[in-house]
Write an enzyme that holds these catalytic residues in place. Structure first.
Site, mmCIF file in Angstrom:
data_model
loop_
_atom_site.group_PDB
_atom_site.id
_atom_site.type_symbol
_atom_site.label_atom_id
_atom_site.label_comp_id
_atom_site.label_asym_id
_atom_site.label_seq_id
_atom_site.Cartn_x
_atom_site.Cartn_y
_atom_site.Cartn_z
ATOM 1 C CG HIS A 119 -5.642 -2.480 -1.039
ATOM 2 N ND1 HIS A 119 -4.614 -3.034 -0.308
ATOM 3 C CD2 HIS A 119 -5.399 -1.140 -1.075
ATOM 4 C CE1 HIS A 119 -3.794 -2.071 0.087
ATOM 5 N NE2 HIS A 119 -4.246 -0.910 -0.371
ATOM 6 C CD GLU A 120 -6.625 1.175 -4.019
ATOM 7 O OE1 GLU A 120 -6.725 2.217 -3.347
ATOM 8 O OE2 GLU A 120 -5.558 0.554 -4.130
ATOM 9 C CB CYS A 176 -0.897 -0.004 1.235
ATOM 10 S SG CYS A 176 -2.001 1.419 1.335
ATOM 11 C CG HIS A 191 -7.309 2.975 1.197
ATOM 12 N ND1 HIS A 191 -6.411 3.224 2.203
ATOM 13 C CD2 HIS A 191 -6.623 2.249 0.270
ATOM 14 C CE1 HIS A 191 -5.237 2.680 1.900
ATOM 15 N NE2 HIS A 191 -5.340 2.070 0.731
HETATM 16 NI NI NI Z 1 -3.685 1.112 -0.171
#
Ligand code: NI
Length: 178
Positions: free
Chosen positions: A142-143, A100, A146
């Site tokens: 994953h995105e 990341c 966030h």
């Molecule tokens: Ni990330």
């Protein structure tokens, strides 16, 4: 536009839940996306979420083509995804190493859904609705994490599977780091 500074783990802005976008195709939104693309390209990221540059909106970008940080990854189309909703298409998960841009120099082993449907909007408000698998599905999960204040280390089940890139993968050329 500009390469923006990416916030690093420890910054409280990364723990915030992002707000939905309410107006599409605006100069402010296009400027944000330009900065996000410039920043992601500069850092060879596979994706970037707006909160990572300090903007608490539900906006992510991702895409992988010939990325030196992910030399063996399958191609993921360049995508802008706004106000995303995810649904797993099966209970199947798989584990893989993630990095990341907010956790530079490190990798961790993370379990993600293998088959995923994602829905949302592009910059102009057009609907996006895709069913994907594998690495593509992983990048999206994953995105979108966030946007909910979740960084991948929070999803590592055994913290022995978290470490410095050059220790975990000593054979990688040094220029392939984040
Ligand atoms: Ni990330």
């Amino acid at each position: 536009m500009a390469v923006r500074q990416v916030l690093k783990m420890g910054d409280p802005l990364l723990w915030q839940e992002a707000q939905p976008v309410t107006e599409f195709d605006t100069p402010v939104l296009h400027d944000l996306l330009t900065d996000m693309r410039d920043t992601m390209a500069e850092l060879n990221g596979a994706g970037l979420a707006a909160p990572q540059i300090g903007v608490s909106l539900q906006v992510v970008i991702f895409g992988v083509q010939d990325n030196p940080r992910y030399p063996d990854a399958e191609v993921v189309p360049e995508t802008v995804l706004i106000n995303p909703r995810l649904s797993a298409l099966s209970d199947l998960q798989d584990e893989a190493w993630e990095g990341c841009l907010s956790v530079p120099g490190m990798r961790g082993l993370v379990s993600r859904y293998l088959h995923l449907r994602y829905q949302g909007y592009d910059a102009c408000g057009q609907v996006i609705d895709r069913s994907v698998s594998g690495f593509h599905a992983r990048v999206v999960q994953h995105e979108v994490d966030h946007l909910y204040g979740v960084l991948y280390p929070m999803r590592i089940r055994d913290l022995r599977n978290f470490g410095y890139n050059e220790v975990l993968f000593p054979d990688r050329p040094p220029e392939i780091d984040d």
